[in-house]
Design an enzyme around this catalytic site. Structure first.
Site, PDB file in Angstrom:
ATOM      1  N   GLY A   1     -67.283 -16.325  28.775  1.00 45.09           N
ATOM      2  CA  GLY A   1     -68.576 -16.073  28.137  1.00 45.09           C
ATOM      3  C   GLY A   1     -69.749 -15.789  29.058  1.00 45.09           C
ATOM      4  O   GLY A   1     -70.660 -15.054  28.696  1.00 45.09           O
TER       5      GLY A   1
ATOM      6  N   GLU B   1     -73.577 -21.037  32.656  1.00 45.86           N
ATOM      7  CA  GLU B   1     -72.853 -21.164  31.381  1.00 45.86           C
ATOM      8  C   GLU B   1     -73.554 -20.335  30.305  1.00 45.86           C
ATOM      9  O   GLU B   1     -74.781 -20.179  30.324  1.00 45.86           O
ATOM     10  CB  GLU B   1     -72.796 -22.661  31.008  1.00 45.86           C
ATOM     11  N   ASP B   2     -72.778 -19.821  29.373  1.00 41.52           N
ATOM     12  CA  ASP B   2     -73.367 -19.026  28.299  1.00 41.52           C
ATOM     13  C   ASP B   2     -74.074 -19.893  27.267  1.00 41.52           C
ATOM     14  O   ASP B   2     -75.219 -19.657  26.917  1.00 41.52           O
ATOM     15  CB  ASP B   2     -72.299 -18.139  27.619  1.00 41.52           C
TER      16      ASP B   2
ATOM     17  N   ASP C   1     -72.712 -26.363  23.389  1.00 39.50           N
ATOM     18  CA  ASP C   1     -72.516 -26.676  21.978  1.00 39.50           C
ATOM     19  C   ASP C   1     -72.382 -28.201  21.849  1.00 39.50           C
ATOM     20  O   ASP C   1     -73.388 -28.903  21.777  1.00 39.50           O
ATOM     21  CB  ASP C   1     -71.275 -25.908  21.526  1.00 39.50           C
TER      22      ASP C   1
ATOM     23  N   LYS D   1     -77.408 -25.369  21.741  1.00 39.26           N
ATOM     24  CA  LYS D   1     -77.465 -25.759  20.322  1.00 39.26           C
ATOM     25  C   LYS D   1     -77.539 -27.282  20.273  1.00 39.26           C
ATOM     26  O   LYS D   1     -76.531 -27.960  20.063  1.00 39.26           O
ATOM     27  CB  LYS D   1     -76.194 -25.276  19.603  1.00 39.26           C
TER      28      LYS D   1
ATOM     29  N   PHE E   1     -73.164 -19.830  14.728  1.00 40.77           N
ATOM     30  CA  PHE E   1     -72.161 -19.298  15.643  1.00 40.77           C
ATOM     31  C   PHE E   1     -72.647 -17.925  16.086  1.00 40.77           C
ATOM     32  O   PHE E   1     -72.859 -17.043  15.258  1.00 40.77           O
ATOM     33  CB  PHE E   1     -70.776 -19.191  14.990  1.00 40.77           C
TER      34      PHE E   1
ATOM     35  N   ASP F   1     -68.161 -14.320  22.298  1.00 40.00           N
ATOM     36  CA  ASP F   1     -67.208 -13.628  21.419  1.00 40.00           C
ATOM     37  C   ASP F   1     -66.888 -14.405  20.156  1.00 40.00           C
ATOM     38  O   ASP F   1     -67.145 -15.599  20.043  1.00 40.00           O
ATOM     39  CB  ASP F   1     -65.891 -13.400  22.162  1.00 40.00           C
TER      40      ASP F   1
ATOM     41  N   ARG G   1     -68.293  -9.171  22.749  1.00 43.63           N
ATOM     42  CA  ARG G   1     -68.818  -9.614  24.046  1.00 43.63           C
ATOM     43  C   ARG G   1     -69.739  -8.580  24.687  1.00 43.63           C
ATOM     44  O   ARG G   1     -70.629  -8.913  25.454  1.00 43.63           O
ATOM     45  CB  ARG G   1     -67.671  -9.895  25.030  1.00 43.63           C
TER      46      ARG G   1
HETATM   47  P1  IMP Z   1     -68.908 -27.249  24.138  1.00 44.99           P
HETATM   48  O1  IMP Z   1     -67.919 -27.948  25.038  1.00 44.99           O
HETATM   49  O2  IMP Z   1     -68.736 -27.650  22.708  1.00 44.99           O
HETATM   50  O3  IMP Z   1     -70.328 -27.411  24.598  1.00 44.99           O
HETATM   51  O4  IMP Z   1     -68.470 -25.750  24.128  1.00 44.99           O
HETATM   52  C1  IMP Z   1     -69.056 -24.782  24.826  1.00 44.99           C
HETATM   53  C2  IMP Z   1     -68.201 -23.537  24.787  1.00 44.99           C
HETATM   54  O5  IMP Z   1     -67.792 -23.198  23.452  1.00 44.99           O
HETATM   55  C3  IMP Z   1     -69.052 -22.379  25.251  1.00 44.99           C
HETATM   56  O6  IMP Z   1     -68.953 -22.224  26.632  1.00 44.99           O
HETATM   57  C4  IMP Z   1     -68.500 -21.222  24.470  1.00 44.99           C
HETATM   58  O7  IMP Z   1     -67.435 -20.665  25.185  1.00 44.99           O
HETATM   59  C5  IMP Z   1     -68.005 -21.824  23.180  1.00 44.99           C
HETATM   60  N1  IMP Z   1     -69.018 -21.676  22.112  1.00 44.99           N
HETATM   61  C6  IMP Z   1     -69.794 -22.637  21.583  1.00 44.99           C
HETATM   62  N2  IMP Z   1     -70.617 -22.161  20.648  1.00 44.99           N
HETATM   63  C7  IMP Z   1     -70.380 -20.825  20.588  1.00 44.99           C
HETATM   64  C8  IMP Z   1     -70.943 -19.764  19.816  1.00 44.99           C
HETATM   65  O8  IMP Z   1     -71.844 -19.928  18.970  1.00 44.99           O
HETATM   66  N3  IMP Z   1     -70.440 -18.526  20.044  1.00 44.99           N
HETATM   67  C9  IMP Z   1     -69.456 -18.286  20.951  1.00 44.99           C
HETATM   68  N4  IMP Z   1     -68.909 -19.251  21.703  1.00 44.99           N
HETATM   69  C10 IMP Z   1     -69.352 -20.513  21.523  1.00 44.99           C
HETATM   70 MG    MG Z   2     -68.637 -20.769  27.853  1.00 47.22          MG
END
Ligand code: IMP
Ligand code: MG
Length: 185
Positions: free
Chosen positions: A44, A99-100, A103, A131, A152, A159, A165
């Site tokens: 991402g 990082e993108d 979440d 988020k 999302f 993606d 992407r």
């Molecule tokens: P976390 O461990 O739940 O913080 O997950 C983070 C990862 O989940 C990010 O690096 C993304 O790859 C993916 N992710 C979380 N939310 C989204 C979204 O809204 N769109 C796309 N990918 C997401």
């Molecule tokens: Mg990511």
């Protein structure tokens, strides 16, 4: 697939580029006189890292990791493993994780601890999107582009099943499709 119609723009290319320039300026100031090892989280972050690094005015080196969470299902299990580890040692380096989106916070929290254990000189995180409402583990990036609601989102590296992407803006998926549903608790 003709899915383009279900996307609603959240952030325009212009808004994103302006924010990336602003982050690059701030980082260049904070890392003045240092060399930074950028660690991109695949897949991402690849577009964000490409844009950010080209606007930074301090010397940078780049490496990438790829993470996967253990277990199955759409909810993270709370543990991650590297499906691709760093190729460079981080000991004694000024490391900035790129990082993108954050979440639940689980991946970054886990990555941060794993990298910390390798004794970098400094370890910070820049995320384009956050988020905060979905956080399960307390984690705050050192630098942040945008805080967004619980949508999302796709585009600018992000993606849904490998689609979207390449889009220069960031969009949320309006209809209750598989990606939107996957993230709903
Ligand atoms: P976390 O461990 O739940 O913080 O997950 C983070 C990862 O989940 C990010 O690096 C993304 O790859 C993916 N992710 C979380 N939310 C989204 C979204 O809204 N769109 C796309 N990918 C997401
Ligand atoms: Mg990511």
């Amino acid at each position: 697939m003709g899915t383009a119609r279900s996307l609603q723009k959240l952030l325009s290319e212009k808004q994103i580029q302006k924010k990336v320039s602003c982050l690059a300026r701030q980082l260049s100031r904070d890392y003045a006189g240092k060399e930074v090892l950028l660690v991109g989280v695949l897949k991402g972050a690849f577009i964000f890292m490409a844009d950010l690094s080209r606007r930074m005015t301090v010397p940078v080196k780049m490496d990438f990791v790829r993470l996967a969470s253990y277990g199955s299902g759409t909810r993270s299990s709370g543990k991650i493993r590297f499906t691709k580890d760093l190729e460079m040692p981080v000991r004694g380096k000024d490391v900035l994780v790129v990082e993108d989106i954050i979440d639940t916070g689980i991946s970054l929290h886990s990555l941060y601890r794993r990298l910390r254990a390798r004794s970098p000189k400094s370890l910070k995180v820049v995320a384009l999107l956050d988020k905060p409402k979905r956080r399960e583990i307390d984690f705050h990036p050192d630098y942040l582009g945008f805080s967004i609601d619980d949508h999302f989102v796709v585009g600018y590296g992000l993606d849904c099943a490998e689609e979207y992407r390449h889009l220069p803006g960031i969009y949320f998926i309006r209809e209750n499709g598989p990606c939107a549903r996957a993230r709903t608790k």
